[in-house]
Design an enzyme around this catalytic site. Structure first.
Site, PDB file in Angstrom:
ATOM      1  N   TYR A   1       0.834  -1.213   0.000  1.00  0.00           N
ATOM      2  CA  TYR A   1       0.000   0.000   0.000  1.00  0.00           C
ATOM      3  C   TYR A   1       0.866   1.259   0.000  1.00  0.00           C
ATOM      4  CZ  TYR A   1      -3.867  -3.146   1.108  1.00  0.00           C
ATOM      5  OH  TYR A   1      -4.783  -4.153   1.071  1.00  0.00           O
ATOM      6  N   HIS A   2       1.832   1.273  -0.898  1.00  0.00           N
ATOM      7  CA  HIS A   2       2.632   2.473  -1.066  1.00  0.00           C
ATOM      8  C   HIS A   2       3.308   2.460  -2.435  1.00  0.00           C
ATOM      9  CE1 HIS A   2       5.611  -0.338   0.941  1.00  0.00           C
ATOM     10  NE2 HIS A   2       6.278   0.026  -0.132  1.00  0.00           N
TER      11      HIS A   2
END
Ligand code: TYD
Length: 131
Positions: A49-50
């Site tokens: 999630y980045h």
């Protein structure tokens, strides 16, 4: 630019077992400064999630399997990593998430630089705004 670039390693194994080799700058398109691995993964847990501003990474599932979602802000693709001989290149400004880890999954990540929190973009809206 291609969203998905797979990295195929030659199988140097023989009847004694498997052998895969990764050489910095040769098997993968950057010099390796850092290696880390994700292991002992828990069922139902997702990670990542980045995106990164500058970091280049190559991700190999050297045991078990998992899905990696890649999103360049224009579209997304899900790649199932399931072979120690097949990794995926994650270039800068590609949002990535890892899902569906198998029980015995070990995810080996080779990175072009040392850990630097300021290189992370951890907010998806911010990521979209930067594309
Ligand atoms: P994080 O990048 O959030 O993990 P993932 O992308 O797999 O979900 O990293 C988890 C924590 O570990 C976070 O506090 C940063 C730290 N960390 C380091 O200190 N050095 C590293 O090389 C990495 C990858 C993470």
């Amino acid at each position: 630019m291609n969203l998905v670039t797979m990295i195929e390693l030659p199988n140097l194994g023989d009847d004694r077992g498997g052998l895969a080799v990764i050489e910095s700058g040769l098997s993968i398109p950057f010099d390796i400064k850092r290696t880390y691995y994700i292991y002992d993964t828990k069922e139902g847990v997702s990670r990542g999630y980045h995106a990164h501003r500058a970091l280049k990474q190559a991700v190999f599932c050297i045991s078990g399997s998992c899905d990696i979602l890649l999103d360049d802000g224009l579209g997304e693709k899900i790649v199932r990593l399931k072979s120690p001989l097949e990794g995926v290149f994650v270039r800068p400004f590609v949002w990535h998430e890892m899902h569906n880890f198998s029980d015995n999954c070990v995810l080996l990540v080779l990175a072009s630089d040392y850990y630097d929190e300021s290189d992370y973009i951890r907010n998806y809206e911010e990521f979209k705004g930067l594309i």
